[in-house]
Design a protein around this motif. Sequence first.
Motif, PDB file in Angstrom:
ATOM      1  N   VAL A  71      -5.175  -9.246 -15.371  1.00 33.99           N
ATOM      2  CA  VAL A  71      -4.685  -7.913 -14.990  1.00 33.99           C
ATOM      3  C   VAL A  71      -3.981  -8.046 -13.639  1.00 33.99           C
ATOM      4  O   VAL A  71      -4.500  -8.700 -12.741  1.00 33.99           O
ATOM      5  CB  VAL A  71      -5.880  -6.930 -14.867  1.00 33.99           C
ATOM      6  CG1 VAL A  71      -5.479  -5.668 -14.133  1.00 33.99           C
ATOM      7  CG2 VAL A  71      -6.441  -6.588 -16.232  1.00 33.99           C
ATOM      8  N   THR A  72      -2.806  -7.456 -13.511  1.00 34.65           N
ATOM      9  CA  THR A  72      -2.104  -7.455 -12.222  1.00 34.65           C
ATOM     10  C   THR A  72      -1.883  -6.015 -11.771  1.00 34.65           C
ATOM     11  O   THR A  72      -1.322  -5.203 -12.519  1.00 34.65           O
ATOM     12  CB  THR A  72      -0.745  -8.174 -12.319  1.00 34.65           C
ATOM     13  OG1 THR A  72      -0.969  -9.499 -12.781  1.00 34.65           O
ATOM     14  CG2 THR A  72      -0.053  -8.218 -10.960  1.00 34.65           C
ATOM     15  N   THR A  73      -2.351  -5.725 -10.559  1.00 35.75           N
ATOM     16  CA  THR A  73      -2.147  -4.396  -9.978  1.00 35.75           C
ATOM     17  C   THR A  73      -1.436  -4.575  -8.635  1.00 35.75           C
ATOM     18  O   THR A  73      -1.402  -5.683  -8.097  1.00 35.75           O
ATOM     19  CB  THR A  73      -3.497  -3.692  -9.725  1.00 35.75           C
ATOM     20  OG1 THR A  73      -4.304  -4.571  -8.939  1.00 35.75           O
ATOM     21  CG2 THR A  73      -4.220  -3.353 -11.003  1.00 35.75           C
ATOM     22  N   SER A  74      -0.899  -3.477  -8.109  1.00 35.87           N
ATOM     23  CA  SER A  74      -0.311  -3.577  -6.764  1.00 35.87           C
ATOM     24  C   SER A  74      -0.452  -2.251  -6.047  1.00 35.87           C
ATOM     25  O   SER A  74      -0.615  -1.195  -6.680  1.00 35.87           O
ATOM     26  CB  SER A  74       1.154  -3.985  -6.846  1.00 35.87           C
ATOM     27  OG  SER A  74       1.927  -2.952  -7.387  1.00 35.87           O
ATOM     28  N   ALA A  75      -0.407  -2.321  -4.725  1.00 33.50           N
ATOM     29  CA  ALA A  75      -0.523  -1.102  -3.898  1.00 33.50           C
ATOM     30  C   ALA A  75       0.365  -1.276  -2.662  1.00 33.50           C
ATOM     31  O   ALA A  75       0.544  -2.399  -2.172  1.00 33.50           O
ATOM     32  CB  ALA A  75      -1.978  -0.892  -3.484  1.00 33.50           C
ATOM     33  N   PRO A  76       0.896  -0.135  -2.150  1.00 27.47           N
ATOM     34  CA  PRO A  76       1.823  -0.238  -1.021  1.00 27.47           C
ATOM     35  C   PRO A  76       1.125  -0.254   0.339  1.00 27.47           C
ATOM     36  O   PRO A  76       0.009   0.234   0.478  1.00 27.47           O
ATOM     37  CB  PRO A  76       2.636   1.065  -1.157  1.00 27.47           C
ATOM     38  CG  PRO A  76       1.639   2.044  -1.712  1.00 27.47           C
ATOM     39  CD  PRO A  76       0.734   1.254  -2.641  1.00 27.47           C
ATOM     40  N   GLY A  77       1.828  -0.783   1.326  1.00 24.76           N
ATOM     41  CA  GLY A  77       1.430  -0.602   2.721  1.00 24.76           C
ATOM     42  C   GLY A  77       1.932   0.746   3.200  1.00 24.76           C
ATOM     43  O   GLY A  77       2.502   1.522   2.429  1.00 24.76           O
ATOM     44  N   LYS A  78       1.707   1.038   4.465  1.00 28.76           N
ATOM     45  CA  LYS A  78       2.067   2.357   4.989  1.00 28.76           C
ATOM     46  C   LYS A  78       2.503   2.294   6.456  1.00 28.76           C
ATOM     47  O   LYS A  78       2.210   1.310   7.157  1.00 28.76           O
ATOM     48  CB  LYS A  78       0.874   3.319   4.856  1.00 28.76           C
ATOM     49  CG  LYS A  78      -0.370   2.885   5.690  1.00 28.76           C
ATOM     50  CD  LYS A  78      -0.428   3.507   7.034  1.00 28.76           C
ATOM     51  CE  LYS A  78      -1.173   2.960   8.157  1.00 28.76           C
ATOM     52  NZ  LYS A  78      -1.857   1.847   8.475  1.00 28.76           N
ATOM     53  N   VAL A  79       3.199   3.354   6.868  1.00 32.56           N
ATOM     54  CA  VAL A  79       3.360   3.578   8.307  1.00 32.56           C
ATOM     55  C   VAL A  79       2.836   4.982   8.597  1.00 32.56           C
ATOM     56  O   VAL A  79       2.959   5.878   7.753  1.00 32.56           O
ATOM     57  CB  VAL A  79       4.826   3.461   8.793  1.00 32.56           C
ATOM     58  CG1 VAL A  79       5.312   2.023   8.697  1.00 32.56           C
ATOM     59  CG2 VAL A  79       5.766   4.401   8.044  1.00 32.56           C
ATOM     60  N   ILE A  80       2.242   5.147   9.771  1.00 27.90           N
ATOM     61  CA  ILE A  80       1.807   6.492  10.171  1.00 27.90           C
ATOM     62  C   ILE A  80       2.898   7.057  11.068  1.00 27.90           C
ATOM     63  O   ILE A  80       3.246   6.469  12.092  1.00 27.90           O
ATOM     64  CB  ILE A  80       0.437   6.453  10.875  1.00 27.90           C
ATOM     65  CG1 ILE A  80      -0.618   5.915   9.890  1.00 27.90           C
ATOM     66  CG2 ILE A  80       0.050   7.858  11.372  1.00 27.90           C
ATOM     67  CD1 ILE A  80      -2.035   5.858  10.417  1.00 27.90           C
ATOM     68  N   LEU A  81       3.477   8.167  10.599  1.00 30.61           N
ATOM     69  CA  LEU A  81       4.598   8.776  11.329  1.00 30.61           C
ATOM     70  C   LEU A  81       4.079   9.477  12.582  1.00 30.61           C
ATOM     71  O   LEU A  81       4.683   9.397  13.644  1.00 30.61           O
ATOM     72  CB  LEU A  81       5.284   9.775  10.388  1.00 30.61           C
ATOM     73  CG  LEU A  81       6.734  10.094  10.634  1.00 30.61           C
ATOM     74  CD1 LEU A  81       7.590   8.834  10.684  1.00 30.61           C
ATOM     75  CD2 LEU A  81       7.249  11.026   9.534  1.00 30.61           C
ATOM     76  N   LEU A  82       2.945  10.160  12.432  1.00 30.89           N
ATOM     77  CA  LEU A  82       2.327  10.874  13.558  1.00 30.89           C
ATOM     78  C   LEU A  82       0.831  11.041  13.273  1.00 30.89           C
ATOM     79  O   LEU A  82       0.461  11.320  12.125  1.00 30.89           O
ATOM     80  CB  LEU A  82       2.922  12.286  13.690  1.00 30.89           C
ATOM     81  CG  LEU A  82       4.362  12.441  14.197  1.00 30.89           C
ATOM     82  CD1 LEU A  82       4.861  13.867  13.938  1.00 30.89           C
ATOM     83  CD2 LEU A  82       4.480  12.110  15.685  1.00 30.89           C
ATOM     84  N   GLY A  83      -0.006  10.891  14.283  1.00 28.83           N
ATOM     85  CA  GLY A  83      -1.391  11.358  14.153  1.00 28.83           C
ATOM     86  C   GLY A  83      -2.491  10.323  14.048  1.00 28.83           C
ATOM     87  O   GLY A  83      -3.663  10.697  13.890  1.00 28.83           O
ATOM     88  N   GLU A  84      -2.171   8.994  14.123  1.00 29.72           N
ATOM     89  CA  GLU A  84      -3.276   8.020  14.034  1.00 29.72           C
ATOM     90  C   GLU A  84      -4.281   8.248  15.157  1.00 29.72           C
ATOM     91  O   GLU A  84      -3.953   8.818  16.198  1.00 29.72           O
ATOM     92  CB  GLU A  84      -2.793   6.555  14.033  1.00 29.72           C
ATOM     93  CG  GLU A  84      -1.862   6.134  15.129  1.00 29.72           C
ATOM     94  CD  GLU A  84      -0.437   6.420  14.737  1.00 29.72           C
ATOM     95  OE1 GLU A  84       0.023   7.539  15.056  1.00 29.72           O
ATOM     96  OE2 GLU A  84       0.226   5.565  14.143  1.00 29.72           O
TER      97      GLU A  84
END
Length: 310
Positions: A2-15
């Motif tokens: 089984v192959t799955t994938s998920a994206p990375g992210k950027v926080i635009l505001l609020g971390e």
Amino acid sequence: MVTTSAPGKVILLGEHAVVFGQPAIALAIDMRLRCHVHAHSAYYLNGAPLSERTHPYVHYALSHHWNGTPLALETHSDIPSGSGMGSSAAVSTSVLAALAVLGKRGIDAEDMARKAFDVESSVQGRASPIDTSTSAHGKGIFIDRRPGEGLLWHVQRDSREWFIHHCEVPELSLVVGYTGIHAPTGPLVAKVKRFVDHTTFARDIVQEIGGLVLEGMRCLRTGDQVALGRLMTRDHKLLAILGVSHPSLDKLVYASLPYSFGAKLTGAGGGGSMIALTDRPDKVAEAIKMKGGLPMIVRTGAAGVRLDKE
Ligand code: MEV
């Protein structure tokens, strides 16, 4: 297999402020982590026996969310680990998605977000659901203190609660600058908590960041990138006062500003990465490189966790 994938992210505001229940905005980016899983005689990750010490996220996901036979996992990532771009959330969601497919349950974004938040908060200590919900849902998310239009799910932990909404994101040109400094999130989150627990000054800053996020949502709705950029730069200064910036981050932020609407650290800080909102991505990328950072021109709007192959 089984192959799955998920994206990375950027926080635009609020971390950081989001850990205390304040609003925040995060966007999934076109850098993914892929996870291949198949049945095996013992638990393996990337060719080595699975170890809790070196692979805490995968180890926790398997011990708490899998009761089948042993598995061999392989991960391939576009997202540098400890870069502030959500690599641990992408590992957790993609592994959990593979387990869901193998367990014949199918991938449900809310279920993945909840389980991945459980993994992340257990391994990291204190956390908000921002990274894991962005990795599960993809596109963009807006976290608020109350439910509103586009509500996806609601998460509660002790006295804190987060209402996770889908956030419609216009086409934005963002450049990430990676400092090359690996910065684990847990200690930075703990440092801010100590500051907030002991001073009203830090509590005021956390609230002020929350206010910037609500203004930022208005800018996204009206497409006002100039005002949005200004809020991002202000957010960077507030995060620096909270003690989570780093000289190498400040250097990349200030080098980007002449060619940007705004720039700030993204994620936990302490190293990791910054982002710049710009209409001159090549100039910003060059400025980041000149100061020793690794520039990446990213595309937003990436799909959330998914099954790639069965
Ligand atoms: C890390 O990407 C974001 C932080 O706000 C931590 C969290 O929300 O769990 C620093």
